[in-house]
Structures are given as C-alpha cells and as structure tokens.
Design a protein around this motif. Sequence first.
Motif, PDB file in Angstrom:
ATOM      1  N   GLU A 262       0.770  -1.230  -0.130  1.00  0.00           N
ATOM      2  CA  GLU A 262      -0.225  -0.064   0.011  1.00  0.00           C
ATOM      3  C   GLU A 262       0.985   1.180   0.069  1.00  0.00           C
ATOM      4  O   GLU A 262       0.446   2.135   0.239  1.00  0.00           O
ATOM      5  N   LEU A 263       2.042   1.250  -0.475  1.00  0.00           N
ATOM      6  CA  LEU A 263       2.972   2.319  -0.516  1.00  0.00           C
ATOM      7  C   LEU A 263       2.983   2.879  -1.941  1.00  0.00           C
ATOM      8  O   LEU A 263       2.465   2.036  -2.853  1.00  0.00           O
ATOM      9  N   PRO A 264       3.562   4.041  -1.985  1.00  0.00           N
ATOM     10  CA  PRO A 264       3.549   4.573  -3.334  1.00  0.00           C
ATOM     11  C   PRO A 264       4.384   3.591  -4.208  1.00  0.00           C
ATOM     12  O   PRO A 264       5.229   3.223  -3.405  1.00  0.00           O
ATOM     13  N   ASN A 265       4.190   3.637  -5.502  1.00  0.00           N
ATOM     14  CA  ASN A 265       5.107   2.802  -6.225  1.00  0.00           C
ATOM     15  C   ASN A 265       6.287   3.702  -7.056  1.00  0.00           C
ATOM     16  O   ASN A 265       6.446   5.005  -6.922  1.00  0.00           O
ATOM     17  N   LYS A 271       7.558  10.987  -9.914  1.00  0.00           N
ATOM     18  CA  LYS A 271       6.651  12.117 -10.056  1.00  0.00           C
ATOM     19  C   LYS A 271       6.832  13.135  -8.954  1.00  0.00           C
ATOM     20  O   LYS A 271       7.061  14.299  -8.906  1.00  0.00           O
ATOM     21  N   GLU A 272       6.902  12.450  -7.635  1.00  0.00           N
ATOM     22  CA  GLU A 272       6.958  13.319  -6.522  1.00  0.00           C
ATOM     23  C   GLU A 272       8.346  13.862  -6.414  1.00  0.00           C
ATOM     24  O   GLU A 272       8.686  15.029  -5.875  1.00  0.00           O
ATOM     25  N   ILE A 352      12.988  12.502   1.225  1.00  0.00           N
ATOM     26  CA  ILE A 352      13.271  13.620   2.301  1.00  0.00           C
ATOM     27  C   ILE A 352      13.153  14.724   1.540  1.00  0.00           C
ATOM     28  O   ILE A 352      14.455  15.180   1.065  1.00  0.00           O
ATOM     29  N   PRO A 353      11.905  15.581   1.480  1.00  0.00           N
ATOM     30  CA  PRO A 353      12.040  16.683   0.649  1.00  0.00           C
ATOM     31  C   PRO A 353      12.940  17.946   1.274  1.00  0.00           C
ATOM     32  O   PRO A 353      13.476  18.675   0.350  1.00  0.00           O
ATOM     33  N   HIS A 354      13.437  18.181   2.680  1.00  0.00           N
ATOM     34  CA  HIS A 354      14.171  18.920   3.071  1.00  0.00           C
ATOM     35  C   HIS A 354      15.226  18.410   4.127  1.00  0.00           C
ATOM     36  O   HIS A 354      14.622  17.689   5.154  1.00  0.00           O
ATOM     37  N   ILE A 355      16.527  18.905   4.115  1.00  0.00           N
ATOM     38  CA  ILE A 355      17.285  18.499   5.227  1.00  0.00           C
ATOM     39  C   ILE A 355      18.159  19.710   5.300  1.00  0.00           C
ATOM     40  O   ILE A 355      18.501  20.403   4.510  1.00  0.00           O
ATOM     41  N   GLU A 400      17.469  15.290 -11.308  1.00  0.00           N
ATOM     42  CA  GLU A 400      16.499  14.400 -12.019  1.00  0.00           C
ATOM     43  C   GLU A 400      16.129  13.199 -11.349  1.00  0.00           C
ATOM     44  O   GLU A 400      16.716  12.582 -10.783  1.00  0.00           O
ATOM     45  N   PRO A 401      14.919  12.637 -11.286  1.00  0.00           N
ATOM     46  CA  PRO A 401      14.593  11.443 -10.818  1.00  0.00           C
ATOM     47  C   PRO A 401      15.427  10.092 -11.133  1.00  0.00           C
ATOM     48  O   PRO A 401      15.582   9.314 -10.263  1.00  0.00           O
TER      49      PRO A 401
END
Length: 699
Positions: A262-265, A271-272, A352-355, A400-401
């Motif tokens: 049930e986690l994002p794939n 995309k995130e 982790i969006p911000h560190i 880039e991802p």
Amino acid sequence: MAPLHSLISRFMRSLTVKFTVMTALLMIVTAAILMVIENRSDRREHEAMLIERAGLKAQLLALNVSEDITSDDRVRLQARVAQIVDRADINLAFIADARRRMLVHSNPANADATGLATDPLVVMAIGSGETRTEIRGSQVHVAAPVYSSAGRLTGVVYTESPMDELRAAARAAFQRHTLTAIAALLILLPIAGALVFFSLRPIGHLIEAARTASSKSLDVRINVKTGDELEVLANAFNRMLSRIDSNLKRIHRLAYVDMVTELPNRERFRKEVERVTRKAVEDNTSGAVMFLDLDRFKRVNDSLGIGEGDRLLEMVARRLRESARGFDLAKGGQGEPSMVARLGGDEFTLLIPHIDNSADIARFAQQIIGAISRPFDVSGHQVFLGISVGVAVFPQDGAEPESLLRHADLAMAHAKQSGGNAVHFFEQSMNQSAFERLVLENELRDAVKKNQLTVFYQPKVRMNDGVIAGSEALVRWNHPTSGLLSPGHFIDAAEESGLIVEIGDWVMRAACEQAADWASHGLRLPVAVNVSAMQFERPGFADNVLEILEQTGLSPELLEIELTESTAMRDPQRVIDQIQPLRDRGVKFAIDDFGTGHSSLSYLTRMPFDVFKIDQSFVRSMSRDPHSRAVVDTILALARALKLKTVAEGVETSEQLAALREEGATLAQGYLFSKPVPADEFESYARASIADEISVASA
C-alpha cells in the motif's frame, strides 16, 4: 452561397431544430397527401352529381316529349329542345325516333351534319331501353329512351352538359383545403416545436453532464424522470460515469500504489521526486533520496513462501513509515512529510524533501537500520533481516528522478558490498566505477561474438608420483587493448549481465572438443570444467551437456563438472535430480572450493559427487595456520570415509605437497607443477609427464 450553407449547418446542429424540421416536413407531406385524397374524393362526388343531374334532366325531357313524338309534333319538340338548351348547364340537345332518325336539334343548322343519331350512346340507349351516360372530355353525354304511355319505345333524347361547374368546385375545394392546411401548420408547428423541445430537454442535461465529466469531475449525476427511453439512457449514463470513476480510481491505484505494501510505487515516487527537486532548485534548498535494499530477504522468501514473504514486506513497509514519521516529527513536523515507496521486490525508496545537513540523514539511516534489524514475527517464526541504505542528496547529486535513483542505487550497492546493514552516501567515483562496469559488459559481449575467448588448461597430478592425471579448463580473455585477462577481471560482470551462461557453454564445448582431440591422438586425460550456478540451474542443463558430448565425441567418463559448494547446497534435492542422469552416463562431479560453504552433512552423504576440491585458501595457509590445517585434515578424512577423491588447489611449495601427501590427498593442482597454459603447451607437458612415467616403469 457558402455563408448560407454555413449558417444552415450551424442551425441544423441543434437536435431540437432537426426534430422540429422533420416534424414540419412530416406534417406538410401528410397535409399534401390528405389534400390530394380529399380533392379526388370531392371531384368524384361532384362528377357523380353532375352525371346524375344531367341524366335526370334528359329523363325529364324524355317523359315530356313522349306524346309529341307519337304525334310527330316537331314544332313542340323543337320548342322543348330550345327551352332546355337555354339553360346554362346544357350545351346541346336533340331528339330522335326509335329508328334513330333525327327529329329535332337544338342547333338546326348542324342537325344533318352531326350524325349524332348514330352515336354509340344513342344506339346503346335504344338497344337496352335504358338511360346511358358517358363523359367525353369536358362534356357529359346522356342518351335517355322515350316510352309512350303504352310502354312502347318511341325515341331517344340526347343531351350534352358542360363540366365547368366541376372545375370550379375543384378549384374552390383546393383553395379551401390549402387554407385549412396552412392554418393547421401555423397552429400545430409551434406546438410541435415546443413538444420536441420539452421532450428533448433531458438530452441537454446529458450533454452538459458529459461536458462536465470530460473536463471537471465524474461525480456528476443526471436526474431524468420521463418514464421513457431517455430515463433509461440517463440511468445508463449515470451507471457508466460511476463505473468509469471507479475504474479510473482503480487504474490510478494500480498506476501509483504498490498492491502488497500500500505504499506509493516507482512511478508515483518518480513524479514526487521530480516535483520536490524542482522546488528545491527554485528555493535553493536540499533534500535526499534514500535507496533501501533488504539483506537476506530472498532466503527468507524462499523458505517461508511468497505469501509469507508479502506479509514480511508489509511489516517492513510499516516500520519504514513509522521511522519516516518519527523523523518528520523530530524536525518539528513542519514542511512536506517524507515519502516511503516500494520500487519492487525487496527494494524501497525514501524521499526527504528538506534536510539541513547530511549528518541528519546519516542518523536517520542508522535508525532505519536499527528498526529493520529488530526481529519480525511471521507465522510464529522469528525472522531477522538487514538493510543496505544508499543516499543521494539533491540537487548536488542530481536534480532528475532517474539520476537521483541511479546514484542512490549505486551507493546502496557499495553498502551491500561492504557486508550490508550499512549506509553509504553517493560519490562521483561510484559513477565512474559503474560506467567502467558497463563498458566491460559491452566489451565482454563483443568478446563472445568475436571469439576473443580462449581456454587454458592447468594440470592435475597424482600425489604419490607426480604424474599428470587430468586437467582443469580455465577461460581467458584476449582483450584487444589490455591483453590476456584472467576470470577475476570479468566473471563478476559476466554473471551480472547473464553472459556467464553463454560463456560457460562455450568453455564446456571447447574443452570437450580439445579433450576428444587429445584422446584421438592417444592422450586420454579427463578434463574438469567449472559450471556457474546460473548455468547449472538453467532448465535442460543435463540434456545440453549430453548434446555437447555427442557432438564433440568425448567419452562421458573423461568429463568432470565442478560445482561450488554454495551451488550444491542451495537446493540439494534439485542438484541430485539434475546431475544423476549425467552420472548414469559416466560423467564425474566435483565440489569446488569445498570447506568455504555451509554443507549439510545429512545431504553430503547422499550427494552423488566423486571429488572434493580443497579450496586453495586452506592449502596456502595450512603450514602457518593450525585451523586451516585442521580443516584440510577434516576434509581429507571425510573424503576417505565417503570413498571420494580429493584435489588440493593452490599447491605452490614442496612443504604443502608433502603435508597433503602425508594426509592422504589424491591429486594436487597449483603453480608448483604448472600454471594454466594454452592447449599446445599443456599437451607437451602431459606427454612429457607420461613419457617420464613410462621410462621410470621401464627402468
């Protein structure tokens, strides 16, 4: 003309207009048909009326002239004819006797020329004694017989009446019907248009709902209560929208959510990452992508089964989410939360969006390692896992991802190579190493295609007399620029790329061809060929070996296949089933690097092997390390108990040879005798060894 056509096209796009026009056309056609029918009916009625009236007038005249004909009073007859012709509705009249002789005529000047007395209508009236009528052109012709008071036929009365009245009545009827139809259309058409509009208004609701569904939301629903097909259509439309909405949500779930955890794939995570990295570049901030790979999961999954493996992955996902939530709370719960995703298999990622600094990520990674290291309870079994963590910081290590995931994956691979259960940050040198490995794999593919591989042979000698007893086939690569490369330079790349199977088959075929050639020239020596786990576990391995033996002509007893101890013990029963058909044909099997794996004694006694090969690490250190000496002694004792031959690898000194001979080793292999050499040099060495044996025996 074109603007008019365009205007008509736009006008006719309305379904209400189309139905109204169709209704109007239908009404006009119906009115026209009714007018035609009514006019014809009126015409027939007027025609019948005129004929009847003309007949009555002629009969009335016939009744009045009966005595005058009998008395041959032509003056009275002429007066009567003149009197009846003076009427507007009779043009001509005459009276004839029974012999069809003209007595009087309304126009005496034409009485002799007309020949009317012989008219067929006159003849039929006299012959039948009945009144006869006939329409000729625009005239009604009537012939009425005249009877005397005694009932005797005395003559005939003939009249011609115009049908002007009929045409006038038809015109009046047409005008009356046309006015009636126009009035009806003017009254009914607006009513029909209104009825069409109100009847088709639900279609407008359907159109508006479809537009809304296509551009905004699928939650729109249509409420039509007409009790007809439009209500059925609206209900079907509602069901369709509901099903499409449900399917789209399911598709979205399948596209962006991992079904096991049930986690994002991967796609959702990518995309995130793309969105977050773009924002980080704009705000001049930093974040991190962590690549997580479970250690020992495959072994647990194979032991417990896929179902329990999925349950274990769910537990791992839960702990990762809890760790990410704890990390977010430790930062004060501000900003975007961290995202845990599953890429597939036992691979997870964490965004982790911000560190603030890399030390926070290192501590967080250690917390994850600690969380996963705690035992899992799966169906009453305690399961222990490890996890290798690779970290890539953005935008420094990529924005880039794809590049971030690749770099984090490279860092994770280094963590796993260092023993696992560790964390590594990405470094540019890892990129270079990965690039070099890719180049090596591509060059190795070319090497297989361009026949750059060759086989060297290392002798195996008997311990008791040093005479050659066989060989081991070892592959070498004639690299175009780097020269001759040993397997240590390219075997790992071959295994990772899957080329090991093709290379292994090629080496076995080349070694069998060479051994068969030596045997045909009197040098009958067995050859040993290493087989990788991937090559051995491939379906049809035994059939492939037998095919090579048949094609090369090598006797099966001259082929010895070497399997590593880890391969042999991975699935012992399958190994037994795989090699038994070959042993039945005479092929020998050896366990290579024996002593370095984890053999099960219960299976070891059942395994159909012929040779134990003692790993060279024990042989080289046995003179200075008592533990290595003990391992060698144990292996030799076990081989004697199982009545197996032994080959000691890596023999380089006379002291090692003496010790192994003393302990009862069967064969030796190493630089003390010869390094791996090309086929022609090996043949020279072997023939010289056999010749020495013969000379010694002769002496």
